[in-house]
Design a protein around this motif. Sequence first.
Motif, mmCIF file in Angstrom:
data_model
loop_
_atom_site.group_PDB
_atom_site.id
_atom_site.type_symbol
_atom_site.label_atom_id
_atom_site.label_comp_id
_atom_site.label_asym_id
_atom_site.label_seq_id
_atom_site.Cartn_x
_atom_site.Cartn_y
_atom_site.Cartn_z
ATOM 1 N N TYR A 145 4.978 -26.534 31.100
ATOM 2 C CA TYR A 145 5.681 -27.444 30.199
ATOM 3 C C TYR A 145 5.986 -26.742 28.874
ATOM 4 O O TYR A 145 7.109 -26.796 28.384
ATOM 5 N N PHE A 146 4.981 -26.095 28.286
ATOM 6 C CA PHE A 146 5.199 -25.472 26.988
ATOM 7 C C PHE A 146 6.178 -24.318 27.067
ATOM 8 O O PHE A 146 6.952 -24.093 26.152
ATOM 9 N N VAL A 147 6.168 -23.576 28.155
ATOM 10 C CA VAL A 147 7.108 -22.465 28.284
ATOM 11 C C VAL A 147 8.501 -22.978 28.606
ATOM 12 O O VAL A 147 9.491 -22.498 28.069
ATOM 13 N N GLU A 150 9.061 -20.366 19.530
ATOM 14 C CA GLU A 150 9.057 -18.957 19.155
ATOM 15 C C GLU A 150 7.872 -18.214 19.769
ATOM 16 O O GLU A 150 7.984 -17.047 20.121
ATOM 17 N N PHE A 151 6.739 -18.894 19.929
ATOM 18 C CA PHE A 151 5.560 -18.263 20.511
ATOM 19 C C PHE A 151 5.768 -17.926 21.985
ATOM 20 O O PHE A 151 5.317 -16.891 22.456
ATOM 21 N N VAL A 152 6.461 -18.789 22.723
ATOM 22 C CA VAL A 152 6.653 -18.569 24.163
ATOM 23 C C VAL A 152 8.057 -18.087 24.500
ATOM 24 O O VAL A 152 8.453 -18.085 25.658
ATOM 25 N N HIS A 153 8.811 -17.654 23.499
ATOM 26 C CA HIS A 153 10.209 -17.295 23.699
ATOM 27 C C HIS A 153 10.398 -16.193 24.744
ATOM 28 O O HIS A 153 11.226 -16.332 25.659
ATOM 29 N N ASP A 154 9.660 -15.103 24.650
ATOM 30 C CA ASP A 154 9.827 -14.006 25.603
ATOM 31 C C ASP A 154 9.360 -14.404 26.995
ATOM 32 O O ASP A 154 9.960 -14.024 28.004
ATOM 33 N N GLY A 155 8.287 -15.183 27.071
ATOM 34 C CA GLY A 155 7.829 -15.673 28.368
ATOM 35 C C GLY A 155 8.855 -16.588 29.021
ATOM 36 O O GLY A 155 9.028 -16.590 30.234
ATOM 37 N N ARG A 156 9.555 -17.346 28.198
ATOM 38 C CA ARG A 156 10.611 -18.225 28.692
ATOM 39 C C ARG A 156 11.709 -17.414 29.374
ATOM 40 O O ARG A 156 12.140 -17.735 30.475
ATOM 41 N N GLY A 169 12.752 -16.992 33.479
ATOM 42 C CA GLY A 169 14.089 -17.453 33.849
ATOM 43 C C GLY A 169 14.494 -18.795 33.280
ATOM 44 O O GLY A 169 15.466 -19.392 33.739
ATOM 45 N N PHE A 170 13.776 -19.314 32.277
ATOM 46 C CA PHE A 170 14.159 -20.564 31.648
ATOM 47 C C PHE A 170 15.217 -20.278 30.591
ATOM 48 O O PHE A 170 15.025 -19.422 29.733
ATOM 49 N N PRO A 171 16.330 -20.998 30.605
ATOM 50 C CA PRO A 171 17.339 -20.779 29.570
ATOM 51 C C PRO A 171 16.875 -21.440 28.259
ATOM 52 O O PRO A 171 16.244 -22.481 28.273
ATOM 53 N N CYS A 172 17.189 -20.812 27.151
ATOM 54 C CA CYS A 172 16.827 -21.443 25.877
ATOM 55 C C CYS A 172 17.916 -21.286 24.825
ATOM 56 O O CYS A 172 17.869 -21.941 23.818
ATOM 57 N N HIS A 173 18.893 -20.422 25.048
ATOM 58 C CA HIS A 173 19.999 -20.322 24.087
ATOM 59 C C HIS A 173 21.171 -19.669 24.759
ATOM 60 O O HIS A 173 21.132 -19.159 25.821
#
Length: 69
Positions: free
Chosen positions: A36-38, A55-61, A65-69
């Motif tokens: 959930y957090f990632v 920002e803490f989990v940005h690279d793990g995201r 393969g989770f899109p974030c931007h």
Amino acid sequence: MSDTTFAPSYGPVPIPVRELLPWAIFAGLLLMLAIYFVGAEEGATSLIRGMYVHEFVHDGRHLLGFPCH
């Protein structure tokens, strides 16, 4: 004097499901919370104000393969 040697006998030790199940459920809940957090802690579904968790989990995201931007 005796020439008897004793070799240790090793074998698999069965783990009862009754003892393993609570730990498996606990680990599953922790993994679901981590996913959930990632994957979803951003925007409208955010539980924590600000972008600190994002920002803490940005690279793990991105690694998962989770899109974030």
